[in-house]
Design an enzyme around this catalytic site. Structure first.
Site, mmCIF file in Angstrom:
data_model
loop_
_atom_site.group_PDB
_atom_site.id
_atom_site.type_symbol
_atom_site.label_atom_id
_atom_site.label_comp_id
_atom_site.label_asym_id
_atom_site.label_seq_id
_atom_site.Cartn_x
_atom_site.Cartn_y
_atom_site.Cartn_z
ATOM 1 N N CYS A 299 0.836 -1.202 0.000
ATOM 2 C CA CYS A 299 0.000 0.000 0.000
ATOM 3 C C CYS A 299 0.876 1.259 0.000
ATOM 4 C CB CYS A 299 -1.008 -0.030 1.152
ATOM 5 S SG CYS A 299 -2.343 1.172 0.916
ATOM 6 N N HIS B 166 -3.942 -4.657 -0.158
ATOM 7 C CA HIS B 166 -3.514 -5.254 1.110
ATOM 8 C C HIS B 166 -3.580 -6.775 1.020
ATOM 9 C CE1 HIS B 166 -3.118 -1.664 3.625
ATOM 10 N NE2 HIS B 166 -4.050 -1.157 2.826
ATOM 11 N N GLU C 106 -2.669 -8.854 3.112
ATOM 12 C CA GLU C 106 -3.039 -9.381 4.438
ATOM 13 C C GLU C 106 -4.535 -9.262 4.697
ATOM 14 O OE1 GLU C 106 -1.709 -6.519 3.775
ATOM 15 O OE2 GLU C 106 -2.262 -4.984 5.249
#
Lengths: 202, 252
Positions: free
Chosen positions: A81, A183, A185
């Site tokens: 990001c 992202h 994650e």
């Protein structure tokens, strides 16, 4: 103790969600904040949430800017990001700020009359180049984005992009330096596959 | 383009998922992580955990829940219910939530939206709104779980909230809620026309066709549902396969 992936803590970002995701897929990682650990890590992740200028300042104040720049070219490196945006030459977020300049290009505000900014939600990756980071992904892959600024760079550095009122670089690469605008994650199974692929570069 | 999102909503009491309440009390109680895992596996795009804990002591379990979910589920999730200060935002986001939803506390203290947005960013501020048709032909905003009429016009409120820094609006139609007769298309359209931030449609969903209707007839970015998923009437996967066939852009 051998440390595999170092997640660079410079005072910004949601470090724990990246660490949680790596633990979940069985990859050893540590949150690190000094030069010695950056030197020792087998691979590095630069996370980030927040503003470009603040983040560069924090990296400089902690004396990590040069160390990150020097080590990024020596081992697998992943910017996430804002961490991806920091890889570029400069950004225009709240005035012009110089970035790590690991990939040539700049970071500009996203603009759209009809679409809401930030670009937030699940968007589909359009693969432009083959990459080890994409190994094992489904043909149609959606990942989770949250950002208001985007990179502009040479086509040669773009692995994947997405469509949001125009083309938005989603995965960039130069040598062993990777950046993802989304992202991983928070991108479900696809995100975990990408993180696993990155870990396997070590 | 962005995929339309399907969001299961889970009620939480004292850190446990509550599946439904009837006259005898709580029907079923479960481990939030197990529910989150199940919905993640089914392809949910986001999860909402809504704290319905009545007692002050019970609230502390919510932070543990957020931590546990964050360690096991890698899709965005939102936490709401009982959040009324910047410190509540901070604790919830630090524990691993991606978004925080505020409803009554925002109506009573609109400044909270701006304070939180400045510190944490607009993207994590979800304004929850409960609204109902009024005699004047408009919609009124209610607080305290729909119990208190705030004499506040829905459209004026959502416009104001956007200006104050809300990143999304989760719009619950009290007229449609619990009916299972479909989403409140008119109310959703009125709100979508007046704000440019994403709108999550909530209330009234009872069958597959309802999901199609809300995406076909409105600009809602997401559809939220609770009971159709909890009681196994539909799975998120079924909804997505159906929408995909109907040409709605969803994440497979």
């Amino acid at each position: 103790m051998s440390m595999k992936i170092g997640i660079i803590d410079y005072g910004a970002g949601n470090l724990f969600s990246v660490k949680n995701a790596l633990s979940f897929i069985g990859v050893e990682s540590a949150i690190i904040s000094d030069k010695v650990d950056i030197e020792k890590a087998d691979a590095l992740i630069l996370p980030g949430v927040g503003a470009f200028g603040d983040s560069v300042n924090m990296l400089r104040e902690k004396g990590l800017f040069d160390s990150v720049k020097a080590n990024a070219v020596k081992k697998p490196f992943l910017g996430i990001c804002l961490g991806m945006q920091l890889l570029f030459t400069k950004s225009y977020e709240y005035g012009e700020t110089k970035g790590l300049d690991l990939i040539s290009g700049d970071v500009v505000k996203m603009e759209s009359k009809s679409l809401s900014i930030p670009h937030m939600g699940w968007n589909e990756l359009e693969i432009k180049q083959d990459s080890s980071l994409l190994k094992g992904l489904e043909k149609s892959t959606y990942v989770y984005f949250v950002h208001s600024y985007m990179a502009r760079c040479d086509e040669a550095n773009i692995i994947a992009e997405c469509d949001y009122g125009g083309r938005v670089p989603a995965i960039v690469k130069k040598g062993n330096v990777f950046g993802v605008q989304f992202h991983p994650e928070k991108s479900g199974d696809a995100g975990l596959v990408i993180l696993k692929n990155f870990a396997e570069l070590v | 383009m962005l995929a339309k999102r399907i969001i299961p909503c889970l009620d939480v009491r004292d850190g446990k998922v509550v599946k439904g309440v009837n006259f005898e009390g709580i029907k079923d109680v479960g481990d939030p992580v197990e529910y989150a895992k199940k919905y993640n596996l089914q392809g949910a795009d986001e999860l909402v955990f809504y704290d319905i804990t009545a007692s002050h002591e019970g609230r502390k379990y919510m932070i543990d829940l957020v931590k546990q979910v964050a360690e096991n589920i890698f899709i965005p999730f939102c936490v709401g219910g009982g959040i009324s200060t910047v410190l509540d935002f901070k604790n919830t986001l630090r524990a691993g939530a991606d978004k925080v939803s505020i409803n009554s506390s925002a109506v009573k203290n609109p400044e909270l939206i701006t304070q939180a947005a400045k510190i944490f960013g607009n993207q994590c501020i979800v304004l929850g709104v409960d609204a109902k048709r009024n005699k004047e032909g408009g919609y009124s905003v209610f607080a305290n779980g729909g119990r208190q009429d705030m004499s506040l016009d829905l459209i004026a409120w959502v416009k104001e909230a956007e200006k104050l820094g809300a990143g999304e609006i989760c719009l619950n139609s009290m007229d449609a809620d619990g009916t299972k007769n479909g989403f409140d298309i008119d109310m959703i359209n009125d709100v979508c026309k007046n704000v440019s931030i994403p709108v999550i449609a909530s209330g009234g969903c009872g069958k597959l066709e309802d999901f199609y209707e809300v995406f076909e007839k409105t600009n809602a970015s997401a559809a939220l549902a609770a009971s159709v998923f909890h009681f196994g009437e539909l799975t998120v996967r079924q909804v997505k396969e159906y929408l995909n066939k109907k040409g709605i852009n969803v994440r497979a």
